[in-house]
Design a protein around this motif. Structure first.
Motif, PDB file in Angstrom:
ATOM      1  N   GLU A 141       0.811  -1.215   0.000  1.00  8.80           N
ATOM      2  CA  GLU A 141       0.000   0.000   0.000  1.00  8.80           C
ATOM      3  C   GLU A 141       0.850   1.273   0.000  1.00  8.80           C
ATOM      4  OE1 GLU A 141      -3.687   0.120   1.170  1.00  8.80           O
ATOM      5  OE2 GLU A 141      -3.986  -2.039   1.287  1.00  8.80           O
ATOM      6  N   VAL A 142       1.945   1.262   0.738  1.00 10.25           N
ATOM      7  CA  VAL A 142       2.753   2.481   0.828  1.00 10.25           C
ATOM      8  C   VAL A 142       3.791   2.523  -0.297  1.00 10.25           C
ATOM      9  CG1 VAL A 142       4.337   3.802   2.289  1.00 10.25           C
ATOM     10  CG2 VAL A 142       2.357   2.669   3.305  1.00 10.25           C
ATOM     11  N   ALA A 143       4.598   1.463  -0.441  1.00 13.64           N
ATOM     12  CA  ALA A 143       5.681   1.491  -1.416  1.00 13.64           C
ATOM     13  C   ALA A 143       5.184   1.321  -2.851  1.00 13.64           C
ATOM     14  CB  ALA A 143       6.705   0.409  -1.085  1.00 13.64           C
ATOM     15  N   LEU A 144       4.324   0.340  -3.101  1.00 11.93           N
ATOM     16  CA  LEU A 144       3.883   0.059  -4.465  1.00 11.93           C
ATOM     17  C   LEU A 144       2.561   0.727  -4.837  1.00 11.93           C
ATOM     18  CD1 LEU A 144       4.764  -3.742  -4.748  1.00 11.93           C
ATOM     19  CD2 LEU A 144       6.077  -1.778  -5.545  1.00 11.93           C
ATOM     20  N   LYS A 145       1.877   1.290  -3.856  1.00 13.42           N
ATOM     21  CA  LYS A 145       0.574   1.940  -4.083  1.00 13.42           C
ATOM     22  C   LYS A 145      -0.458   0.969  -4.659  1.00 13.42           C
ATOM     23  CE  LYS A 145       2.157   6.238  -3.339  1.00 13.42           C
ATOM     24  NZ  LYS A 145       3.086   6.074  -2.259  1.00 13.42           N
ATOM     25  N   ILE A 146      -0.414  -0.287  -4.183  1.00 11.97           N
ATOM     26  CA  ILE A 146      -1.386  -1.303  -4.584  1.00 11.97           C
ATOM     27  C   ILE A 146      -2.293  -1.565  -3.390  1.00 11.97           C
ATOM     28  CG2 ILE A 146      -1.716  -3.701  -5.282  1.00 11.97           C
ATOM     29  CD1 ILE A 146       1.051  -3.559  -6.603  1.00 11.97           C
ATOM     30  N   LEU A 147      -3.566  -1.241  -3.535  1.00  8.97           N
ATOM     31  CA  LEU A 147      -4.506  -1.425  -2.442  1.00  8.97           C
ATOM     32  C   LEU A 147      -4.957  -2.878  -2.370  1.00  8.97           C
ATOM     33  CD1 LEU A 147      -6.690   1.760  -2.976  1.00  8.97           C
ATOM     34  CD2 LEU A 147      -4.765   1.462  -1.429  1.00  8.97           C
ATOM     35  N   LEU A 148      -4.902  -3.453  -1.199  1.00  7.77           N
ATOM     36  CA  LEU A 148      -5.379  -4.809  -0.984  1.00  7.77           C
ATOM     37  C   LEU A 148      -6.792  -4.758  -0.410  1.00  7.77           C
ATOM     38  CD1 LEU A 148      -2.222  -6.570   0.487  1.00  7.77           C
ATOM     39  CD2 LEU A 148      -3.007  -6.489  -1.866  1.00  7.77           C
ATOM     40  N   PRO A 149      -7.575  -5.813  -0.610  1.00 10.91           N
ATOM     41  CA  PRO A 149      -8.941  -5.817  -0.093  1.00 10.91           C
ATOM     42  C   PRO A 149      -8.967  -5.723   1.430  1.00 10.91           C
ATOM     43  CG  PRO A 149      -8.484  -7.827  -1.353  1.00 10.91           C
ATOM     44  CD  PRO A 149      -7.250  -7.028  -1.327  1.00 10.91           C
ATOM     45  N   LYS A 150      -9.902  -4.919   1.940  1.00  7.45           N
ATOM     46  CA  LYS A 150      -9.986  -4.725   3.389  1.00  7.45           C
ATOM     47  C   LYS A 150     -11.304  -5.190   3.979  1.00  7.45           C
ATOM     48  CE  LYS A 150      -6.805  -1.012   2.967  1.00  7.45           C
ATOM     49  NZ  LYS A 150      -6.676  -1.242   1.537  1.00  7.45           N
ATOM     50  N   GLY A 151     -12.269  -5.506   3.142  1.00  4.58           N
ATOM     51  CA  GLY A 151     -13.539  -6.002   3.653  1.00  4.58           C
ATOM     52  C   GLY A 151     -14.167  -5.040   4.641  1.00  4.58           C
ATOM     53  N   ILE A 152     -14.709  -5.599   5.725  1.00  2.00           N
ATOM     54  CA  ILE A 152     -15.394  -4.766   6.711  1.00  2.00           C
ATOM     55  C   ILE A 152     -14.428  -3.940   7.557  1.00  2.00           C
ATOM     56  CG2 ILE A 152     -17.387  -6.306   6.848  1.00  2.00           C
ATOM     57  CD1 ILE A 152     -16.210  -7.415   9.459  1.00  2.00           C
ATOM     58  N   THR A 153     -13.122  -4.180   7.435  1.00  9.10           N
ATOM     59  CA  THR A 153     -12.151  -3.420   8.229  1.00  9.10           C
ATOM     60  C   THR A 153     -11.719  -2.124   7.545  1.00  9.10           C
ATOM     61  OG1 THR A 153     -10.243  -4.593   7.285  1.00  9.10           O
ATOM     62  CG2 THR A 153     -11.248  -5.530   9.274  1.00  9.10           C
ATOM     63  N   GLU A 154     -12.241  -1.830   6.367  1.00 13.03           N
ATOM     64  CA  GLU A 154     -11.804  -0.647   5.627  1.00 13.03           C
ATOM     65  C   GLU A 154     -11.934   0.659   6.407  1.00 13.03           C
ATOM     66  OE1 GLU A 154     -11.624   1.078   1.183  1.00 13.03           O
ATOM     67  OE2 GLU A 154     -12.969  -0.582   1.600  1.00 13.03           O
ATOM     68  N   PRO A 155     -13.002   0.900   7.165  1.00 10.92           N
ATOM     69  CA  PRO A 155     -13.071   2.164   7.909  1.00 10.92           C
ATOM     70  C   PRO A 155     -11.912   2.354   8.903  1.00 10.92           C
ATOM     71  CG  PRO A 155     -15.229   1.130   7.851  1.00 10.92           C
ATOM     72  CD  PRO A 155     -14.256   0.148   7.269  1.00 10.92           C
ATOM     73  N   LEU A 156     -11.322   1.264   9.356  1.00  8.79           N
ATOM     74  CA  LEU A 156     -10.195   1.377  10.285  1.00  8.79           C
ATOM     75  C   LEU A 156      -8.943   1.933   9.608  1.00  8.79           C
ATOM     76  CD1 LEU A 156     -10.596  -2.079  12.081  1.00  8.79           C
ATOM     77  CD2 LEU A 156     -11.373   0.155  12.884  1.00  8.79           C
ATOM     78  N   PHE A 157      -8.874   1.868   8.289  1.00  8.95           N
ATOM     79  CA  PHE A 157      -7.694   2.322   7.559  1.00  8.95           C
ATOM     80  C   PHE A 157      -7.765   3.794   7.173  1.00  8.95           C
ATOM     81  CE2 PHE A 157      -7.378  -2.184   7.267  1.00  8.95           C
ATOM     82  CZ  PHE A 157      -6.010  -2.436   7.242  1.00  8.95           C
ATOM     83  N   ILE A 158      -8.918   4.418   7.275  1.00  5.08           N
ATOM     84  CA  ILE A 158      -9.076   5.816   6.862  1.00  5.08           C
ATOM     85  C   ILE A 158      -8.133   6.741   7.644  1.00  5.08           C
ATOM     86  CG2 ILE A 158     -10.699   7.761   6.762  1.00  5.08           C
ATOM     87  CD1 ILE A 158     -12.861   5.649   6.022  1.00  5.08           C
ATOM     88  N   PRO A 159      -8.044   6.642   8.971  1.00  4.78           N
ATOM     89  CA  PRO A 159      -7.081   7.505   9.674  1.00  4.78           C
ATOM     90  C   PRO A 159      -5.630   7.212   9.289  1.00  4.78           C
ATOM     91  CG  PRO A 159      -8.629   6.508  11.229  1.00  4.78           C
ATOM     92  CD  PRO A 159      -8.848   5.868   9.897  1.00  4.78           C
ATOM     93  N   LEU A 160      -5.332   5.952   9.011  1.00  9.21           N
ATOM     94  CA  LEU A 160      -3.973   5.598   8.606  1.00  9.21           C
ATOM     95  C   LEU A 160      -3.632   6.195   7.252  1.00  9.21           C
ATOM     96  CD1 LEU A 160      -1.525   4.006   9.535  1.00  9.21           C
ATOM     97  CD2 LEU A 160      -2.504   1.975   8.477  1.00  9.21           C
ATOM     98  N   TYR A 161      -4.581   6.152   6.344  1.00  8.63           N
ATOM     99  CA  TYR A 161      -4.371   6.767   5.020  1.00  8.63           C
ATOM    100  C   TYR A 161      -4.196   8.278   5.151  1.00  8.63           C
ATOM    101  CZ  TYR A 161      -5.597   2.464   2.586  1.00  8.63           C
ATOM    102  OH  TYR A 161      -5.624   1.188   2.100  1.00  8.63           O
ATOM    103  N   ALA A 162      -4.994   8.894   6.026  1.00  7.05           N
ATOM    104  CA  ALA A 162      -4.871  10.342   6.227  1.00  7.05           C
ATOM    105  C   ALA A 162      -3.487  10.698   6.773  1.00  7.05           C
ATOM    106  CB  ALA A 162      -5.958  10.823   7.186  1.00  7.05           C
ATOM    107  N   LEU A 163      -2.937   9.830   7.579  1.00  7.55           N
ATOM    108  CA  LEU A 163      -1.616  10.055   8.160  1.00  7.55           C
ATOM    109  C   LEU A 163      -0.502   9.858   7.122  1.00  7.55           C
ATOM    110  CD1 LEU A 163       0.027  10.541  10.804  1.00  7.55           C
ATOM    111  CD2 LEU A 163       0.042   8.063  11.053  1.00  7.55           C
ATOM    112  N   LEU A 164      -0.633   8.831   6.283  1.00  6.30           N
ATOM    113  CA  LEU A 164       0.440   8.472   5.354  1.00  6.30           C
ATOM    114  C   LEU A 164       0.375   9.173   4.011  1.00  6.30           C
ATOM    115  CD1 LEU A 164       0.591   4.630   6.034  1.00  6.30           C
ATOM    116  CD2 LEU A 164       2.263   6.352   6.705  1.00  6.30           C
ATOM    117  N   PHE A 165      -0.811   9.581   3.578  1.00  9.13           N
ATOM    118  CA  PHE A 165      -0.905  10.121   2.222  1.00  9.13           C
ATOM    119  C   PHE A 165      -1.369  11.540   2.230  1.00  9.13           C
ATOM    120  CE2 PHE A 165      -1.632   5.506   1.871  1.00  9.13           C
ATOM    121  CZ  PHE A 165      -0.490   5.182   1.183  1.00  9.13           C
TER     122      PHE A 165
END
Length: 165
Positions: A141-165
């Motif tokens: 996700e960070v180095a190659l910019k390839i998003l992997l499936p997150k299923g029902i856990t996707e909302p948990l990644f929104i703050p992480l994406y805001a921090l990293l991107f």
């Protein structure tokens, strides 16, 4: 069974050559400022598969010289049971990816495989189960910019994406 093993190895080698040939339609080297070319992963993984299948042939001929006329079974019942358990657990992990996402399914598979199948200790199991999804996230996700499936856990990644991107 040796005929089946060699036939599958030959088919894998042919398939590897086919994949390698078509992967060269895209750049297989490092692209300055962009990372690996679009054909890099298919090409190099196919080369590894070609070498592994070639190793099957080498092993066959080495065993044939050392073990003429033996009628050992191709696989024992215990080994077949273990293979089936691993295949079923992999299928379960693949099915779980769409529901709970890769970052939950991968650790669950590792937990089962290391603890149950491998009889590894809790320290090693916990370390690999927790570190692997972090490394996979950073790599894909960070180095190659390839998003992997997150299923029902996707909302948990929104703050992480805001921090990293």
């Amino acid at each position: 069974m040796r005929v089946a093993e060699l036939t599958v190895a030959a088919l894998l080698m042919a398939l590897s050559g086919y994949f390698m040939f078509h992967a060269t339609a895209l750049p297989i080297g490092w692209q300055e400022g962009a990372g690996p070319g679009g054909g890099a992963f298919p090409f190099w993984l196919s080369l590894i598969m070609l070498l592994a299948a070639g190793g099957i042939f080498l092993r066959h001929f080495a065993e044939a010289l050392a073990d003429r006329g033996s009628r050992r079974p191709f696989i024992t019942r215990a080994a077949l049971r273990d293979v089936l358990i691993v295949v079923l657990s992999l299928l379960a992990a693949i099915a779980l990816i769409h529901v709970v996402g890769a970052y939950v399914a991968i650790p669950l598979f590792l937990l089962f495989y290391l603890r149950v199948m491998g009889n590894c200790g809790w320290r090693l199991t916990a370390t690999l189960t927790l570190v692997t999804p972090v490394v996979v996230f950073l790599f894909f996700e960070v180095a190659l910019k390839i998003l992997l499936p997150k299923g029902i856990t996707e909302p948990l990644f929104i703050p992480l994406y805001a921090l990293l991107f």
